[in-house]
Design a protein around this motif. Sequence first.
Motif, PDB file in Angstrom:
ATOM      1  N   TRP A   1      11.374  -6.637   0.261  1.00 17.41           N
ATOM      2  CA  TRP A   1      10.618  -7.792  -0.225  1.00 17.41           C
ATOM      3  C   TRP A   1      11.111  -9.076   0.432  1.00 17.41           C
ATOM      4  CZ3 TRP A   1       6.145  -7.890  -2.371  1.00 17.41           C
ATOM      5  CH2 TRP A   1       5.711  -6.839  -3.181  1.00 17.41           C
ATOM      6  N   ALA A   2      12.428  -9.226   0.498  1.00 21.88           N
ATOM      7  CA  ALA A   2      13.003 -10.435   1.090  1.00 21.88           C
ATOM      8  C   ALA A   2      12.618 -10.570   2.557  1.00 21.88           C
ATOM      9  CB  ALA A   2      14.524 -10.413   0.947  1.00 21.88           C
ATOM     10  N   GLY A   3      12.588  -9.435   3.271  1.00 23.13           N
ATOM     11  CA  GLY A   3      12.214  -9.473   4.683  1.00 23.13           C
ATOM     12  C   GLY A   3      10.783  -9.909   4.901  1.00 23.13           C
ATOM     13  N   CYS A   4       9.860  -9.363   4.118  1.00 23.40           N
ATOM     14  CA  CYS A   4       8.455  -9.759   4.247  1.00 23.40           C
ATOM     15  C   CYS A   4       8.246 -11.235   3.921  1.00 23.40           C
ATOM     16  CB  CYS A   4       7.587  -8.898   3.329  1.00 23.40           C
ATOM     17  SG  CYS A   4       7.132  -7.312   4.038  1.00 23.40           S
ATOM     18  N   ILE A   5       8.879 -11.681   2.862  1.00 29.19           N
ATOM     19  CA  ILE A   5       8.729 -13.077   2.452  1.00 29.19           C
ATOM     20  C   ILE A   5       9.347 -14.018   3.480  1.00 29.19           C
ATOM     21  CG2 ILE A   5       9.396 -14.769   0.701  1.00 29.19           C
ATOM     22  CD1 ILE A   5       9.203 -12.480  -1.364  1.00 29.19           C
ATOM     23  N   ALA A   6      10.529 -13.639   3.996  1.00 35.18           N
ATOM     24  CA  ALA A   6      11.191 -14.469   5.003  1.00 35.18           C
ATOM     25  C   ALA A   6      10.367 -14.542   6.288  1.00 35.18           C
ATOM     26  CB  ALA A   6      12.581 -13.912   5.306  1.00 35.18           C
ATOM     27  N   GLY A   7       9.823 -13.397   6.709  1.00 32.83           N
ATOM     28  CA  GLY A   7       9.007 -13.390   7.923  1.00 32.83           C
ATOM     29  C   GLY A   7       7.748 -14.203   7.779  1.00 32.83           C
ATOM     30  N   LEU A   8       7.085 -14.075   6.652  1.00 34.46           N
ATOM     31  CA  LEU A   8       5.860 -14.829   6.423  1.00 34.46           C
ATOM     32  C   LEU A   8       6.146 -16.323   6.322  1.00 34.46           C
ATOM     33  CD1 LEU A   8       2.832 -14.682   5.916  1.00 34.46           C
ATOM     34  CD2 LEU A   8       3.306 -14.352   3.486  1.00 34.46           C
TER      35      LEU A   8
ATOM     36  N   LEU B   1      15.451  -7.529   8.122  1.00 31.15           N
ATOM     37  CA  LEU B   1      15.520  -7.126   6.720  1.00 31.15           C
ATOM     38  C   LEU B   1      14.496  -6.032   6.398  1.00 31.15           C
ATOM     39  CD1 LEU B   1      16.019 -10.558   4.904  1.00 31.15           C
ATOM     40  CD2 LEU B   1      17.677  -8.706   5.108  1.00 31.15           C
ATOM     41  N   VAL B   2      13.262  -6.209   6.889  1.00 35.14           N
ATOM     42  CA  VAL B   2      12.215  -5.222   6.624  1.00 35.14           C
ATOM     43  C   VAL B   2      12.602  -3.851   7.156  1.00 35.14           C
ATOM     44  CG1 VAL B   2       9.876  -4.533   7.268  1.00 35.14           C
ATOM     45  CG2 VAL B   2      10.300  -6.834   6.428  1.00 35.14           C
ATOM     46  N   ASN B   3      13.249  -3.846   8.319  1.00 31.66           N
ATOM     47  CA  ASN B   3      13.563  -2.577   8.983  1.00 31.66           C
ATOM     48  C   ASN B   3      15.030  -2.204   8.879  1.00 31.66           C
ATOM     49  OD1 ASN B   3      10.948  -1.833  10.534  1.00 31.66           O
ATOM     50  ND2 ASN B   3      11.220  -4.017  10.892  1.00 31.66           N
TER      51      ASN B   3
ATOM     52  N   LEU C   1       0.825  -1.203   0.000  1.00 29.52           N
ATOM     53  CA  LEU C   1       0.000   0.000   0.000  1.00 29.52           C
ATOM     54  C   LEU C   1       0.860   1.255   0.000  1.00 29.52           C
ATOM     55  CD1 LEU C   1      -2.847   1.198   0.144  1.00 29.52           C
ATOM     56  CD2 LEU C   1      -2.724   1.015   2.643  1.00 29.52           C
ATOM     57  N   GLN C   2       1.915   1.259   0.817  1.00 33.46           N
ATOM     58  CA  GLN C   2       2.805   2.417   0.871  1.00 33.46           C
ATOM     59  C   GLN C   2       3.481   2.664  -0.476  1.00 33.46           C
ATOM     60  OE1 GLN C   2       5.342   1.558   4.341  1.00 33.46           O
ATOM     61  NE2 GLN C   2       4.561   3.459   5.203  1.00 33.46           N
ATOM     62  N   SER C   3       3.931   1.583  -1.107  1.00 34.67           N
ATOM     63  CA  SER C   3       4.595   1.743  -2.403  1.00 34.67           C
ATOM     64  C   SER C   3       3.621   2.229  -3.464  1.00 34.67           C
ATOM     65  CB  SER C   3       5.225   0.415  -2.839  1.00 34.67           C
ATOM     66  OG  SER C   3       4.225  -0.571  -3.068  1.00 34.67           O
ATOM     67  N   ARG C   4       2.352   1.813  -3.346  1.00 36.47           N
ATOM     68  CA  ARG C   4       1.331   2.264  -4.286  1.00 36.47           C
ATOM     69  C   ARG C   4       1.051   3.751  -4.114  1.00 36.47           C
ATOM     70  NH1 ARG C   4      -0.988   0.965  -9.144  1.00 36.47           N
ATOM     71  NH2 ARG C   4      -3.136   1.745  -9.229  1.00 36.47           N
ATOM     72  N   ILE C   5       0.957   4.194  -2.855  1.00 34.28           N
ATOM     73  CA  ILE C   5       0.663   5.595  -2.572  1.00 34.28           C
ATOM     74  C   ILE C   5       1.825   6.495  -3.000  1.00 34.28           C
ATOM     75  CG2 ILE C   5       0.261   7.274  -0.728  1.00 34.28           C
ATOM     76  CD1 ILE C   5      -1.257   5.063   0.771  1.00 34.28           C
ATOM     77  N   SER C   6       3.036   6.078  -2.641  1.00 37.55           N
ATOM     78  CA  SER C   6       4.215   6.895  -2.953  1.00 37.55           C
ATOM     79  C   SER C   6       4.731   6.682  -4.369  1.00 37.55           C
ATOM     80  CB  SER C   6       5.335   6.576  -1.959  1.00 37.55           C
ATOM     81  OG  SER C   6       5.735   5.223  -2.076  1.00 37.55           O
ATOM     82  N   ARG C   7       4.199   5.651  -5.041  1.00 35.02           N
ATOM     83  CA  ARG C   7       4.637   5.295  -6.407  1.00 35.02           C
ATOM     84  C   ARG C   7       6.129   5.016  -6.470  1.00 35.02           C
ATOM     85  NH1 ARG C   7       1.125   9.462 -10.273  1.00 35.02           N
ATOM     86  NH2 ARG C   7      -0.942   8.774  -9.533  1.00 35.02           N
ATOM     87  N   GLN C   8       6.621   4.407  -5.392  1.00 33.74           N
ATOM     88  CA  GLN C   8       8.024   4.020  -5.343  1.00 33.74           C
ATOM     89  C   GLN C   8       8.138   2.500  -5.326  1.00 33.74           C
ATOM     90  OE1 GLN C   8       9.687   5.909  -1.887  1.00 33.74           O
ATOM     91  NE2 GLN C   8       9.870   7.901  -2.884  1.00 33.74           N
ATOM     92  N   LYS C   9       9.112   1.994  -6.038  1.00 29.84           N
ATOM     93  CA  LYS C   9       9.327   0.553  -6.069  1.00 29.84           C
ATOM     94  C   LYS C   9      10.028   0.108  -4.796  1.00 29.84           C
ATOM     95  CE  LYS C   9       9.563   0.048 -11.112  1.00 29.84           C
ATOM     96  NZ  LYS C   9      10.375  -0.424 -12.265  1.00 29.84           N
ATOM     97  N   LEU C  10       9.587  -1.038  -4.281  1.00 29.59           N
ATOM     98  CA  LEU C  10      10.213  -1.573  -3.081  1.00 29.59           C
ATOM     99  C   LEU C  10      11.570  -2.162  -3.431  1.00 29.59           C
ATOM    100  CD1 LEU C  10       7.180  -3.438  -1.476  1.00 29.59           C
ATOM    101  CD2 LEU C  10       8.075  -1.198  -0.872  1.00 29.59           C
ATOM    102  N   ASN C  11      12.518  -2.000  -2.523  1.00 25.65           N
ATOM    103  CA  ASN C  11      13.823  -2.597  -2.761  1.00 25.65           C
ATOM    104  C   ASN C  11      13.809  -4.090  -2.443  1.00 25.65           C
ATOM    105  OD1 ASN C  11      14.288  -2.942   0.103  1.00 25.65           O
ATOM    106  ND2 ASN C  11      14.861  -0.785   0.197  1.00 25.65           N
ATOM    107  N   PHE C  12      14.834  -4.746  -2.895  1.00 24.02           N
ATOM    108  CA  PHE C  12      14.913  -6.206  -2.744  1.00 24.02           C
ATOM    109  C   PHE C  12      14.917  -6.620  -1.275  1.00 24.02           C
ATOM    110  CE2 PHE C  12      17.560  -9.976  -2.088  1.00 24.02           C
ATOM    111  CZ  PHE C  12      16.847 -10.910  -2.841  1.00 24.02           C
ATOM    112  N   THR C  13      15.602  -5.836  -0.438  1.00 28.68           N
ATOM    113  CA  THR C  13      15.717  -6.181   0.983  1.00 28.68           C
ATOM    114  C   THR C  13      14.352  -6.199   1.671  1.00 28.68           C
ATOM    115  OG1 THR C  13      17.901  -5.149   1.042  1.00 28.68           O
ATOM    116  CG2 THR C  13      16.838  -5.579   3.158  1.00 28.68           C
TER     117      THR C  13
END
Length: 309
Positions: A120-127, A285-287, A106-118
């Motif tokens: 993404w990796a943090g969210c996927i690893a945590g989940l 990673l997320v933070n 949602l944040q990336s959609r609002i700010s129109r900024q692409k998320l960095n690899f780190t």
Amino acid sequence: MVLFQYVVMCLIFGTTFLAIKVGIDAGATPFFSAGVRFFLAGLILFGWMFWKKKANLRLLLGKEMFLTGFCLTFGVFASLYWAEQYLSSGIAAILSATAPLMILLLQSRISRQKLNFTAWAGCIAGLAGVVILLLPGLTVSFNKLWLIACFVVLFGQIFYASGTVYSRIVIQRFRETSPIALNAAQMMHGGLLLFLLSLFTEDVHIGTLFAPQASLSLLYLIIAGSMMGHTIFYWLVSKTNPVFPSTWLYISPLISLCLGHFLYNEPLTLLSLFGGIAIIGGIILVNLDNLKKVVNQRQRMLPTVGDHR
């Protein structure tokens, strides 16, 4: 102070999924008991802040409080309380762990900024860690209500993500108002909406709330879960960012596992250990960017060689 408050919040929220399940299994009506929890918690906190002259009644009339309460309290907990009639508290915790990923999207959609690899990796690893953590103990009968309840919890996390991001804007807009007062006001709005939903959908038997397990569950959720936990969450959003406080959703299953092991002799498997490591790694990673900023700020504050101030 941020780290201390974060740890306290994780400890509190790590027990709330089970507390909700205990109350519902004891016969408490889901929407009504959720309404009682949040409205009373909000009323007590707001009354205290009003008495200390740190809140005024006009705050309750603001559309910002209504929208925040609609998302963070009504949307999230109407879905969670209903779903825990058909899901275990562990399954509910796993599904709720999708919230940080939704917040990042949602944040990336609002700010129109692409998320960095780190990130993404943090969210996927945590989940992935949450799933691995509870994998040994998952015994699920795949029926229609179970599947619907899973989607309902996931749908509730959309409200959570929206409310968390919006609450950051609200906090900035009400800089001179205490986060405790803001949290109390939104809980009162959310609680009233839960009462309204209960009025049209449930056959309420108030006596069920006075059953020993139901009343203890409700009391714990009001004091610890809402008055303390949600206030700390709101404070952390104001001091950090919307994503960092929400990473408690990665920690809560780990806390539940430890409580079960030490208090109820539940098994602690190697898979659970790997899941815990993945969760902690995901949070880091997320933070990572925020942690780097904190370290750099502290380094700038340290005196240089020869500086005797």
